[in-house]
Design an enzyme around this catalytic site. Structure first.
Site, mmCIF file in Angstrom:
data_model
loop_
_atom_site.group_PDB
_atom_site.id
_atom_site.type_symbol
_atom_site.label_atom_id
_atom_site.label_comp_id
_atom_site.label_asym_id
_atom_site.label_seq_id
_atom_site.Cartn_x
_atom_site.Cartn_y
_atom_site.Cartn_z
ATOM 1 N N LYS A 118 0.824 -1.216 0.000
ATOM 2 C CA LYS A 118 0.000 0.000 0.000
ATOM 3 C C LYS A 118 0.863 1.273 0.000
ATOM 4 O O LYS A 118 2.058 1.219 0.296
ATOM 5 C CB LYS A 118 -0.931 -0.024 1.221
ATOM 6 C CG LYS A 118 -1.993 -1.131 1.158
ATOM 7 C CD LYS A 118 -2.961 -1.019 2.340
ATOM 8 C CE LYS A 118 -4.055 -2.073 2.253
ATOM 9 N NZ LYS A 118 -5.022 -1.935 3.382
ATOM 10 N N TYR A 149 -12.375 -1.321 -3.967
ATOM 11 C CA TYR A 149 -12.945 -1.587 -2.642
ATOM 12 C C TYR A 149 -14.480 -1.490 -2.636
ATOM 13 O O TYR A 149 -15.064 -1.223 -1.585
ATOM 14 C CB TYR A 149 -12.365 -0.609 -1.616
ATOM 15 C CG TYR A 149 -11.011 -1.013 -1.074
ATOM 16 C CD1 TYR A 149 -10.844 -2.187 -0.332
ATOM 17 C CD2 TYR A 149 -9.892 -0.216 -1.276
ATOM 18 C CE1 TYR A 149 -9.611 -2.550 0.186
ATOM 19 C CE2 TYR A 149 -8.643 -0.577 -0.761
ATOM 20 C CZ TYR A 149 -8.513 -1.742 -0.029
ATOM 21 O OH TYR A 149 -7.290 -2.102 0.483
ATOM 22 N N ASN A 177 -1.967 0.238 6.775
ATOM 23 C CA ASN A 177 -1.489 -1.044 7.297
ATOM 24 C C ASN A 177 -0.641 -1.837 6.296
ATOM 25 O O ASN A 177 -0.587 -3.061 6.359
ATOM 26 C CB ASN A 177 -2.655 -1.864 7.861
ATOM 27 C CG ASN A 177 -3.698 -2.193 6.807
ATOM 28 O OD1 ASN A 177 -3.561 -1.807 5.657
ATOM 29 N ND2 ASN A 177 -4.715 -2.924 7.202
ATOM 30 N N HIS A 217 -2.208 -5.428 1.437
ATOM 31 C CA HIS A 217 -3.562 -5.935 1.182
ATOM 32 C C HIS A 217 -3.460 -7.367 0.692
ATOM 33 O O HIS A 217 -2.509 -7.717 -0.016
ATOM 34 C CB HIS A 217 -4.256 -5.103 0.096
ATOM 35 C CG HIS A 217 -5.505 -5.761 -0.437
ATOM 36 N ND1 HIS A 217 -6.729 -5.619 0.166
ATOM 37 C CD2 HIS A 217 -5.677 -6.633 -1.475
ATOM 38 C CE1 HIS A 217 -7.615 -6.364 -0.506
ATOM 39 N NE2 HIS A 217 -7.004 -6.977 -1.499
ATOM 40 N N GLU A 253 -10.131 -9.291 -7.904
ATOM 41 C CA GLU A 253 -9.031 -8.350 -7.658
ATOM 42 C C GLU A 253 -7.875 -8.560 -8.633
ATOM 43 O O GLU A 253 -7.264 -7.595 -9.090
ATOM 44 C CB GLU A 253 -8.560 -8.487 -6.210
ATOM 45 C CG GLU A 253 -9.620 -8.007 -5.227
ATOM 46 C CD GLU A 253 -9.222 -8.178 -3.771
ATOM 47 O OE1 GLU A 253 -10.023 -7.799 -2.900
ATOM 48 O OE2 GLU A 253 -8.112 -8.685 -3.501
#
Ligand code: GDP
Length: 138
Positions: A10, A50, A113, A116, A127
């Site tokens: 990310k 998302y 975080n 993913h 995805e």
């Protein structure tokens, strides 16, 4: 041939220049990187990725973060890759992540975080198809 999952390093981790350390951990854990590229998502592209989270209270913040800078998208292959990659990432909230996991080591918050990973075969298929063409994975 093993299972495939979609992994993202990310924008927080790319900005902090820990891409190489995360890729090393991926390879040391036995995953094969079948495809990889750097992307700068638009807000709209992050919203599409998302879409399952659109009703969640953090959707606007999450999609702003995910479009805030470059990310690295990858297709990882291994036996049981979806579950194995989520295990290596650790819990969503780094405060709850086990020691030795990527999020424990690299995440800054529940949102920023570091990584993913797809959570099921159907989401992995969606995805992977969001970022890669079949020809990239032949
Ligand atoms: P994951 O499968 O572990 O990535 O977690 P989820 O699918 O539940 O959430 C998707 C992403 O949304 C997470 O990886 C975080 O970046 C972000 N996120 C999850 N929960 C929260 C939250 O409570 N607040 C904020 N700001 N972001 C969150």
């Amino acid at each position: 041939m093993g299972e495939r999952t979609l992994a993202i390093i990310k924008p927080d981790a790319v900005e902090r220049r820990v891409t190489g350390r995360i890729i090393r951990r991926i390879e040391d854990a036995g995953f094969t990187i079948r495809a990889m590229r750097r992307v700068q998502l638009s807000k709209r592209e992050a919203e599409g990725f998302y879409a399952v989270h659109r009703e969640r209270p953090f959707f606007a913040s999450l999609t702003s973060f995910m479009s805030s800078g470059p990310a690295i998208v990858m297709v990882l292959e291994a036996p049981d890759a979806i579950r194995q990659w989520r295990t290596l990432m650790g819990a969503t909230d780094p405060a709850k992540a086990d020691s030795g996991t990527l999020r424990k080591e690299f995440a800054q918050s529940i949102e920023r975080n570091a990584t993913h990973g797809s959570d099921a075969p159907e989401t992995a298929a969606y995805e992977i198809g969001y970022f890669f063409a079949g020809v990239d994975l032949a």
